[in-house]
Motif scaffolding. Structure first.
Motif, short mmCIF file in Angstrom:
data_model
loop_
_atom_site.label_atom_id
_atom_site.label_comp_id
_atom_site.label_asym_id
_atom_site.label_seq_id
_atom_site.Cartn_x
_atom_site.Cartn_y
_atom_site.Cartn_z
N LYS A 205 53.48 14.11 11.41
CA LYS A 205 52.96 14.05 12.77
C LYS A 205 54.05 13.49 13.68
N GLN A 206 54.10 13.97 14.92
CA GLN A 206 55.16 13.52 15.83
C GLN A 206 55.15 12.01 16.04
N ASP A 207 53.97 11.42 16.15
CA ASP A 207 53.88 9.98 16.40
C ASP A 207 53.44 9.22 15.15
N LEU A 208 53.84 9.72 13.98
CA LEU A 208 53.38 9.11 12.73
C LEU A 208 53.83 7.67 12.57
N GLY A 209 55.03 7.37 13.08
CA GLY A 209 55.50 5.99 13.00
C GLY A 209 54.54 5.03 13.64
N ASP A 210 54.00 5.39 14.81
CA ASP A 210 53.01 4.54 15.47
C ASP A 210 51.66 4.61 14.76
N VAL A 212 50.86 4.93 11.57
CA VAL A 212 50.70 4.15 10.34
C VAL A 212 50.51 2.66 10.63
N GLU A 213 50.96 2.22 11.80
CA GLU A 213 50.76 0.81 12.13
C GLU A 213 49.28 0.48 12.23
N GLY A 214 48.47 1.46 12.62
CA GLY A 214 47.03 1.23 12.74
C GLY A 214 46.26 1.40 11.45
N ARG A 216 47.68 0.26 8.34
CA ARG A 216 48.50 -0.44 7.35
C ARG A 216 47.69 -1.01 6.20
N GLU A 217 46.40 -1.26 6.44
CA GLU A 217 45.57 -1.84 5.38
C GLU A 217 45.35 -0.88 4.22
N GLN A 218 45.51 0.43 4.45
CA GLN A 218 45.30 1.40 3.36
C GLN A 218 46.59 1.70 2.61
N ILE A 219 47.71 1.07 3.00
CA ILE A 219 49.00 1.40 2.42
C ILE A 219 49.53 0.22 1.59
N PRO A 220 49.59 0.36 0.26
CA PRO A 220 50.17 -0.71 -0.57
C PRO A 220 51.65 -0.91 -0.24
N GLU A 221 52.10 -2.15 -0.33
CA GLU A 221 53.50 -2.47 -0.04
C GLU A 221 53.94 -1.84 1.28
N PHE A 222 53.23 -2.22 2.33
CA PHE A 222 53.39 -1.55 3.61
C PHE A 222 54.81 -1.62 4.15
N LEU A 229 59.17 5.76 5.40
CA LEU A 229 58.75 6.64 6.47
C LEU A 229 59.84 6.73 7.54
N HIS A 230 60.44 5.60 7.88
CA HIS A 230 61.52 5.59 8.86
C HIS A 230 62.68 6.46 8.38
N TYR A 231 62.97 6.40 7.10
CA TYR A 231 64.03 7.23 6.52
C TYR A 231 63.72 8.71 6.72
N LEU A 232 62.47 9.11 6.47
CA LEU A 232 62.05 10.50 6.65
C LEU A 232 62.12 10.91 8.12
N LEU A 233 61.62 10.07 9.00
CA LEU A 233 61.63 10.39 10.43
C LEU A 233 63.05 10.51 10.96
#
Length: 290
Positions: A205-210, A212-214, A216-222, A229-233
């Motif tokens: 998604k174009q704004d995926l970086g923003d 995932v911040e919302g 973060r509770e569903q992502i282990p080792e956030f 993710l930053h590497y991919l973007l």
């Protein structure tokens, strides 16, 4: 003079001609091109919504477009076709398809389950050509297999660490203005007909970086995931990995939505001539196919 990405050359050199042919004939040649390259440019396609959708019906079911599923203004030529055209900013929310800025490479309906199989763009009016190159809304595509293969060669273990994290972490997120069933696949997901270890589907998604911040509770080792993710973007935004070329009127670009991201360079939306403001008439019809 900048080096032309090999994929951009292949797309243009191996295009399918549509002039004077039936939709069935065009689709047959396009299918052969898709089997080979997973992406196909058709030239001289009729600027007719019904024939466009009939052609796409050979590759799946065209989905209802963004506007018809959202609260944004609806000015599209058909409920399954999304008109991408610059509009002056008005009060309230505005679709990203109406702005002059570039669109970073992204996947169609990145949140959706099931994953859409194809994405198509038909250029109706290419708009101003007298503006500098890079400001004409040139199309951009990124081939994920090519990108990941090159990153693996360049970055070695660093790439492998990020690739493993992005392929091993399920993720669910929603669109900003559309509500559809959401996927829980990882951002990088396996394909049944993969042609190699890095031939994977990607949900970007174009704004995926923003986004995932919302969640973060569903992502282990956030923190580690955010780094991957930053590497991919960052890699997907790097122009050296972009196949970039202008579409002319009647050019139809069909791509495998699992294997390619699409975007565009910025456009000049308006300028003043003799005290009169003029608006770029560039217009493209996009369709997502399930």
């Amino acid at each position: 003079m900048p080096t032309v990405h090999p994929l951009a050359q292949v797309i243009q050199d191996e295009h399918v001609g549509a002039a004077g042919r039936t939709v069935v004939e065009i689709a047959a040649d396009a299918r052969a091109a898709m089997e080979k390259n997973r992406i196909c440019l058709i030239r001289d396609f009729p600027l007719d919504p019904d024939r466009y959708l009939s052609f796409l019906g050979h590759f799946g079911e065209p989905l209802m477009n963004y506007s018809s599923l959202s609260e944004l203004a609806k000015t599209d030529p058909h409920p399954q076709i999304n008109r991408v055209k610059y509009k002056k900013k008005a009060a309230g929310a505005q679709s990203v398809h109406y702005v002059a800025g570039g669109l970073r490479p992204h996947s169609a309906r990145s949140w959706r389950s099931p994953r859409p199989s194809h994405f198509a763009m038909l250029m109706v009016e290419p708009g101003w050509r007298e503006v500098p190159a890079g400001e004409r809304g040139e199309s951009v595509v990124v081939g994920w297999n090519d990108l990941f293969t090159r990153l693996a060669e360049r970055d070695g273990e660093v790439f492998q660490r990020h690739f493993a994290r992005l392929t091993g972490t399920p993720l669910s997120f929603q669109a900003n203005n559309v509500r559809e069933e959401v996927s829980s696949l990882p951002l990088l997901y396996p394909l049944a007909d993969a042609r190699g270890p890095y031939d994977v589907g990607v949900r970007l998604k174009q704004d995926l970086g923003d986004k995932v911040e919302g969640i973060r509770e569903q992502i282990p080792e956030f923190e580690e995931y955010r780094e991957s993710l930053h590497y991919l973007l960052q890699a997907s935004a790097d122009e050296q990995f972009h196949a970039c070329f202008p579409l002319e009127s009647g050019d139809l670009l069909l791509l495998d939505n699992h294997r390619f991201a699409h975007g565009r360079l910025k456009i000049v939306g308006e300028y003043v001539v003799d005290g009169e403001s003029r608006t770029n008439n560039r217009e493209l019809w996009s369709v997502t196919v399930s």
